[in-house]
Design an enzyme around this catalytic site. Structure first.
Site, PDB file in Angstrom:
ATOM      1  N   CYS A 184     -49.000   5.917  31.389  1.00  0.00           N
ATOM      2  CA  CYS A 184     -47.736   5.186  31.515  1.00  0.00           C
ATOM      3  C   CYS A 184     -48.004   3.765  32.020  1.00  0.00           C
ATOM      4  CB  CYS A 184     -46.818   5.928  32.485  1.00  0.00           C
ATOM      5  SG  CYS A 184     -45.341   4.985  32.917  1.00  0.00           S
ATOM      6  N   ASP A 241     -27.362  -9.765  -4.749  1.00  0.00           N
ATOM      7  CA  ASP A 241     -28.464  -8.949  -4.249  1.00  0.00           C
ATOM      8  C   ASP A 241     -27.972  -7.522  -4.029  1.00  0.00           C
ATOM      9  OD1 ASP A 241     -30.934  -8.293  -3.358  1.00  0.00           O
ATOM     10  OD2 ASP A 241     -30.765  -9.280  -1.414  1.00  0.00           O
ATOM     11  N   TYR A 294       2.193   1.883  -3.448  1.00  0.00           N
ATOM     12  CA  TYR A 294       1.062   2.321  -4.271  1.00  0.00           C
ATOM     13  C   TYR A 294       0.787   3.808  -4.019  1.00  0.00           C
ATOM     14  CZ  TYR A 294      -3.744   2.668  -6.017  1.00  0.00           C
ATOM     15  OH  TYR A 294      -4.882   3.058  -6.679  1.00  0.00           O
ATOM     16  N   ASP A 295       0.757   4.169  -2.739  1.00  0.00           N
ATOM     17  CA  ASP A 295       0.486   5.574  -2.396  1.00  0.00           C
ATOM     18  C   ASP A 295       1.549   6.507  -2.961  1.00  0.00           C
ATOM     19  OD1 ASP A 295      -1.783   4.906  -1.121  1.00  0.00           O
ATOM     20  OD2 ASP A 295      -0.963   5.009   0.914  1.00  0.00           O
ATOM     21  N   TYR A 315     -21.908  -9.442 -15.015  1.00  0.00           N
ATOM     22  CA  TYR A 315     -22.346 -10.794 -15.384  1.00  0.00           C
ATOM     23  C   TYR A 315     -23.028 -10.884 -16.744  1.00  0.00           C
ATOM     24  CZ  TYR A 315     -26.279  -8.584 -12.992  1.00  0.00           C
ATOM     25  OH  TYR A 315     -27.222  -7.690 -12.576  1.00  0.00           O
ATOM     26  N   GLU A 345     -24.489 -19.129 -11.961  1.00  0.00           N
ATOM     27  CA  GLU A 345     -23.701 -18.176 -11.160  1.00  0.00           C
ATOM     28  C   GLU A 345     -24.593 -17.550 -10.089  1.00  0.00           C
ATOM     29  OE1 GLU A 345     -23.931 -14.564 -14.316  1.00  0.00           O
ATOM     30  OE2 GLU A 345     -22.656 -16.252 -14.893  1.00  0.00           O
ATOM     31  N   ASP A 360       0.839  -1.200   0.000  1.00  0.00           N
ATOM     32  CA  ASP A 360       0.000   0.000   0.000  1.00  0.00           C
ATOM     33  C   ASP A 360       0.871   1.246   0.000  1.00  0.00           C
ATOM     34  OD1 ASP A 360      -2.045  -1.723   0.140  1.00  0.00           O
ATOM     35  OD2 ASP A 360      -2.705  -1.193   2.172  1.00  0.00           O
ATOM     36  N   TYR A 361       1.978   1.136   0.693  1.00  0.00           N
ATOM     37  CA  TYR A 361       2.877   2.280   0.810  1.00  0.00           C
ATOM     38  C   TYR A 361       3.417   2.684  -0.562  1.00  0.00           C
ATOM     39  CZ  TYR A 361       6.676   5.213   2.441  1.00  0.00           C
ATOM     40  OH  TYR A 361       7.510   6.267   2.651  1.00  0.00           O
ATOM     41  N   CYS A 394     -46.509   3.800  35.817  1.00  0.00           N
ATOM     42  CA  CYS A 394     -47.017   4.624  36.923  1.00  0.00           C
ATOM     43  C   CYS A 394     -48.416   5.189  36.654  1.00  0.00           C
ATOM     44  CB  CYS A 394     -46.046   5.763  37.208  1.00  0.00           C
ATOM     45  SG  CYS A 394     -46.049   7.003  35.907  1.00  0.00           S
ATOM     46  N   SER A 402     -35.641  -8.352 -17.058  1.00  0.00           N
ATOM     47  CA  SER A 402     -35.699  -9.018 -15.757  1.00  0.00           C
ATOM     48  C   SER A 402     -35.438 -10.497 -15.953  1.00  0.00           C
ATOM     49  CB  SER A 402     -37.078  -8.854 -15.151  1.00  0.00           C
ATOM     50  OG  SER A 402     -37.255  -7.557 -14.744  1.00  0.00           O
ATOM     51  N   CYS A 441     -43.789   9.603  29.296  1.00  0.00           N
ATOM     52  CA  CYS A 441     -44.344   9.738  30.637  1.00  0.00           C
ATOM     53  C   CYS A 441     -43.573  10.884  31.296  1.00  0.00           C
ATOM     54  CB  CYS A 441     -44.122   8.447  31.417  1.00  0.00           C
ATOM     55  SG  CYS A 441     -44.470   8.656  33.174  1.00  0.00           S
ATOM     56  N   LYS A 459     -28.164 -19.894 -16.913  1.00  0.00           N
ATOM     57  CA  LYS A 459     -28.188 -19.329 -18.265  1.00  0.00           C
ATOM     58  C   LYS A 459     -27.776 -20.386 -19.283  1.00  0.00           C
ATOM     59  CE  LYS A 459     -26.766 -14.894 -16.349  1.00  0.00           C
ATOM     60  NZ  LYS A 459     -25.738 -13.870 -16.200  1.00  0.00           N
ATOM     61  N   LYS A 506     -34.546 -18.782  -7.033  1.00  0.00           N
ATOM     62  CA  LYS A 506     -34.582 -17.933  -5.839  1.00  0.00           C
ATOM     63  C   LYS A 506     -34.428 -18.744  -4.561  1.00  0.00           C
ATOM     64  CE  LYS A 506     -36.401 -14.065  -5.778  1.00  0.00           C
ATOM     65  NZ  LYS A 506     -35.875 -12.696  -5.640  1.00  0.00           N
ATOM     66  N   ARG A 547     -30.570   0.738 -13.510  1.00  0.00           N
ATOM     67  CA  ARG A 547     -31.492  -0.015 -14.354  1.00  0.00           C
ATOM     68  C   ARG A 547     -32.725   0.818 -14.721  1.00  0.00           C
ATOM     69  NH1 ARG A 547     -35.898  -3.226 -14.196  1.00  0.00           N
ATOM     70  NH2 ARG A 547     -35.826  -5.048 -15.531  1.00  0.00           N
ATOM     71  N   LYS A 573     -26.848 -15.051  -7.899  1.00  0.00           N
ATOM     72  CA  LYS A 573     -27.689 -13.894  -8.182  1.00  0.00           C
ATOM     73  C   LYS A 573     -27.392 -12.880  -7.084  1.00  0.00           C
ATOM     74  CE  LYS A 573     -32.477 -12.641  -9.200  1.00  0.00           C
ATOM     75  NZ  LYS A 573     -32.485 -11.439  -8.405  1.00  0.00           N
ATOM     76  N   CYS A 577     -41.897   8.358  38.336  1.00  0.00           N
ATOM     77  CA  CYS A 577     -42.257   7.090  37.677  1.00  0.00           C
ATOM     78  C   CYS A 577     -41.188   6.028  37.985  1.00  0.00           C
ATOM     79  CB  CYS A 577     -42.369   7.321  36.174  1.00  0.00           C
ATOM     80  SG  CYS A 577     -42.525   5.816  35.221  1.00  0.00           S
TER      81      CYS A 577
HETATM   82  S1  IVH Z   1     -28.487 -11.840 -15.830  1.00  0.00           S
HETATM   83  C1  IVH Z   1     -30.643 -10.887 -19.520  1.00  0.00           C
HETATM   84  N1  IVH Z   1     -27.006 -12.592 -13.824  1.00  0.00           N
HETATM   85  O1  IVH Z   1     -31.209 -10.033 -11.041  1.00  0.00           O
HETATM   86  C2  IVH Z   1     -30.149 -11.384 -18.234  1.00  0.00           C
HETATM   87  N2  IVH Z   1     -28.733 -11.034 -13.406  1.00  0.00           N
HETATM   88  O2  IVH Z   1     -34.106 -10.455 -11.081  1.00  0.00           O
HETATM   89  C3  IVH Z   1     -30.111 -10.305 -17.281  1.00  0.00           C
HETATM   90  N3  IVH Z   1     -28.843 -10.253 -11.085  1.00  0.00           N
HETATM   91  O3  IVH Z   1     -32.042  -7.426 -13.199  1.00  0.00           O
HETATM   92  C4  IVH Z   1     -29.733 -10.637 -15.918  1.00  0.00           C
HETATM   93  N4  IVH Z   1     -27.148 -11.426 -10.348  1.00  0.00           N
HETATM   94  O4  IVH Z   1     -30.031  -7.094 -11.669  1.00  0.00           O
HETATM   95  C5  IVH Z   1     -28.035 -11.838 -14.217  1.00  0.00           C
HETATM   96  N5  IVH Z   1     -25.574 -13.316 -12.153  1.00  0.00           N
HETATM   97  C6  IVH Z   1     -26.595 -12.548 -12.534  1.00  0.00           C
HETATM   98  C7  IVH Z   1     -27.291 -11.708 -11.668  1.00  0.00           C
HETATM   99  C8  IVH Z   1     -28.369 -10.962 -12.127  1.00  0.00           C
HETATM  100  C9  IVH Z   1     -28.073 -10.538 -10.029  1.00  0.00           C
HETATM  101  C10 IVH Z   1     -30.001  -9.322 -11.052  1.00  0.00           C
HETATM  102  C11 IVH Z   1     -30.094  -8.381 -12.204  1.00  0.00           C
HETATM  103  C12 IVH Z   1     -31.455  -8.605 -12.805  1.00  0.00           C
HETATM  104  C13 IVH Z   1     -32.180  -9.222 -11.672  1.00  0.00           C
HETATM  105  C14 IVH Z   1     -33.334 -10.051 -12.152  1.00  0.00           C
END
Ligand code: IVH
Length: 709
Positions: A449, A139, A57-58, A258, A135, A54-55, A452, A103, A467, A331, A355, A158, A137, A472
């Site tokens: 209260c 959050d 790099y800085d 992704y 892969e 880090d040093y 009391c 989506s 109160c 996918k 999910k 989005r 998903k 009390c």
């Molecule tokens: S692919 C056309 N891959 O989940 C395919 N989405 O509920 C588009 N998300 O809007 C999405 N991890 O924001 C894809 N590994 C992943 C993801 C992912 C999270 C989200 C993404 C999408 C939402 C759908």
């Protein structure tokens, strides 16, 4: 340039004297430094494999900054020094995505995935082999990044899928987003990549802790506390829309990419699927260009049963994964097949989300308890039928105040949804209205209260019922618990349960009575022995000699916490002197706003309170700012100090006291404001951190002592 070349160049650059070069050299150096720093950012933030300290790099970063300051014409928008823009975002203009961001359809079990695979095969209509990529998903908050001619030019949220908010300046602060990426080697002139902006769990905890610390300080100054962060997703999404990119940078966001949403060549023609052949291959390509992509987390399968097994295995380990994920995404790997399978208006037919079960639970709301705090604030607490959620049993959840109950229309007997994400305390999302039988009863906030029975009051502009009965019992319990607590008089034998018991037994009745306890009576109580009574007595006696600020905190004056108390203690000879102070004089003090001033005025103009202080004094409690903490010299005037590691000649508290006695100021963490770090034995991360800031003097204990001789 490859990795070895960058490492070599780094070594060469580090041999320099870091001066401002002449113009011709500057041009070359800026380019080299930018390249090298971008490379190291990628190693650190994407690969998690830093190859420079880090040093060092800085040093490189500061040198680049120095050269750019002297030759501003050499600053390019994709320089690593330009990640954090200086101004504020005025607005986030709406921009159209190059192609709509779709989506995903949801699935919840193996049968749903089977059905998905069946439809995929049906759509292909041939007896083609299908490979699935799986892969996590993530959050977080989705984002689309546009690169033109290898330069990052735009980021957008989005939005509604077709258009989103342009948040480029904020996205630039995310170090795992490369500012340049060599797409042109694949004939790509313009590309939109999509991914998720996240905050990892550890970082989220840190942010939350920082916020709690800030709130403690704000509260002690009588200022409004900041809202706590709800969960990582929310925090990441909020960060992307903050006005000040500096604050965005402080959230330490990450972007995981992704998907390629759109890619075109120099003539605007779509890039062939022969180049961007597969999901798996595209991820490899993006990773090689410096993006953070699912890596060890992704897998490929021929059989949908194996996909299901993989998803299930991930569901089991999601709690140990450092990033919040709410499912997996399956996918079809081959992009040509993806095109043939097609999409609906809402989602691609070649992908599906699996999910995970939400970390929510439902339970019946049985009862509301109302808890009275030491200031009289009445908090409703929901008692629910015990339920397991993310590994803990929950039976009691705060409902905050009356408005919260009204806003969510929660009723007694309701089935309520409870959510717990990460380390956050559980909260009630709402009631399941569909599950109502008609037997549910509205929650009527009490007007008296619960302890009391005195009537409750609520000022117009507040959401809390209080109160206001000074006698009390519930408030008294809380006040006396606070009096003996760690940040106040620190009476170790006087914990919560004991205070309640002693009040019930009439052993203590107010603050002063703590110093007049009948120890014989205490001894006669169940569970008390000579030894425990002696210990209690000793801790009560010791508290009499506390520094004044502890008593000020212990009095529980509204809006007065440790910081204010310490400052206030220095202003008077005797605490009762404050009865002669007016608002003007109070407001002149550092950090005292109108609210705190008002509260202090109220407290010290009340004769009963002054009588209490006099009584405490007559019982031997220190109410004076005795010489202990009075300043003895100006030797450390204007300087800031922090101690780390084990000190050999004094305790940490004594050391801090010395700093104050000699006019210096103690800091609680490493920052650019720190002048001296005193490093004792086994100094750890603070020392390492300080070593990176050249303006901090790192000294040992003896050097510190010699400064005040
Ligand atoms: S692919 C056309 N891959 O989940 C395919 N989405 O509920 C588009 N998300 O809007 C999405 N991890 O924001 C894809 N590994 C992943 C993801 C992912 C999270 C989200 C993404 C999408 C939402 C759908």
């Amino acid at each position: 340039m490859n990795q070895a070349a960058y490492i070599l160049l780094t070594e060469q650059l580090l041999k320099s004297t870091f001066e401002v070069p002449n113009e011709a050299e500057a041009k070359v150096l800026v380019e080299q430094l930018q390249g090298v720093i971008n490379f190291h950012d990628q190693q650190y933030y994407v690969q998690s494999k830093p190859v420079v300290t880090d040093y060092d790099y800085d040093l490189l970063f500061k040198w680049l900054k120095l050269i750019e300051e002297n030759y501003p014409e050499l600053i390019s928008p994709d320089s690593p020094t330009q990640r954090v823009a200086k101004g504020l975002n005025k607005e986030f203009p709406t921009v159209a995505h190059l192609k709509p961001m779709m989506s995903l359809e949801n699935s919840y079990n193996a049968a749903d995935l089977q059905e998905f695979a069946r439809k995929v095969k049906e759509a292909l209509q041939e007896d083609q082999k299908v490979k699935f990529t799986v892969e996590p998903k993530y959050d977080g908050s989705s984002i689309a990044l546009v690169y033109e001619n290898d330069v990052f030019v735009r980021a957008a949220t989005r939005g509604n899928g077709t258009e989103g908010d342009e948040i480029t300046a904020n996205a630039k602060t995310i170090k795992s987003i490369p500012l340049k990426a060599n797409f042109s080697q694949y004939g790509i002139a313009k590309i939109e990549v999509r991914g998720e902006v996240i905050i990892d769990t550890e970082n989220f905890k840190k942010l939350q802790k920082e916020r709690l610390d800030i709130n403690k300080k704000l509260e002690s100054e009588g200022k409004k506390a900041l809202e706590l962060f709800k969960n990582p997703r929310n925090t990441a999404a909020g960060a992307l829309r903050m006005k000040d990119p500096k604050e965005v940078a402080a959230r330490r966001l990450e972007a995981i990419i992704y998907n390629i949403g759109h890619a075109e060549d120099i003539d605007g023609k779509d890039i062939d699927t022969a180049v961007l052949r597969s999901q798996f291959g595209n991820m490899d390509l993006l990773r090689s260009l410096g993006f953070k992509t699912p890596e060890a987390e992704r897998a490929q399968f021929d059989q949908i049963e194996d996909v299901s097994a993989f998803c299930l295995a991930w569901e089991k380990k999601r709690d140990n994964y450092p990033i919040e994920i709410d499912g997996m995404v399956v996918k079809v790997d081959d992009t040509a097949q993806q095109q043939r399978i097609g999409k609906t208006a809402h989602h691609p037919k070649w992908a599906i989300a699996y999910k995970f079960k939400a970390r929510q639970a439902q339970s019946r709301l049985v009862r509301i308890d109302y808890q009275v705090g030491r200031t009289g604030a009445v908090t409703p607490v929901a008692k629910i039928e015990p339920v397991q959620l993310a590994g803990v049993e929950i039976s009691s959840i705060s409902l905050h105040n009356e408005d919260f109950i009204k806003d969510k229309d929660i009723r007694l007997g309701d089935l309520v949804i409870i959510e717990r994400s990460g380390d956050v305390i559980p909260y009630i999302v709402g009631a399941v209205a569909e599950a109502r039988t008609g037997q549910e009863q509205p929650i009527v906030f009490p007007d008296t209260c619960p302890s009391c029975q005195h009537h409750l009051v609520k000022p117009e502009d507040e959401s809390v019922w209080r109160c206001i009965n000074p006698n009390c019992i519930a408030q008294l319990e809380e006040r006396l618990i606070h009096f003996g607590s760690k940040d106040a008089m620190e009476i170790s034998g006087l914990g919560e349960e004991i205070v309640r018991k002693f009040i019930a037994e009439n052993i203590i009745t107010d603050m002063a009575s703590i110093y007049q306890m009948d120890y014989q009576k205490v001894r006669s109580l169940e569970g008390w022995k000579d030894r425990s009574v002696e210990n209690l007595k000793a801790s009560v006696e010791a508290s009499k000699n506390n520094p004044l600020w502890r008593l000020i905190v212990a009095l529980g004056i509204r809006h007065v916490g440790v910081t204010t108390a310490k400052m206030l203690a220095k202003q008077v000879d005797k605490l009762t002197d404050l009865k002669d102070w007016d608002e003007e004089k109070l407001k002149e003090l550092e950090d005292i706003g109108p609210k705190v001033a008002q509260s202090l005025l109220e407290f010290f103009s009340d004769d009963d309170n002054i009588a209490l202080l006099n009584q405490l004094e007559s019982l031997g409690v220190n109410i004076s700012n005795n010489s202990q903490s009075a300043q003895v010299s100006n030797a450390l005037e204007g300087k800031t100090f922090l101690f780390t590691g084990t000190l050999a000649k004094m305790s940490r508290d004594d050391a801090k006291e010395l700093v104050e006695k000699h006019g210096g100021k103690n800091l609680s963490g490493i920052s650019a404001n720190l002048d001296y770090l005193i490093a004792g034995e086994k100094a750890g991360s603070k020392l390492t951190k300080a070593q990176k800031i050249p303006t901090i003097n790192i000294i040992d204990e003896d050097t510190f002592l010699s400064m005040i001789q």
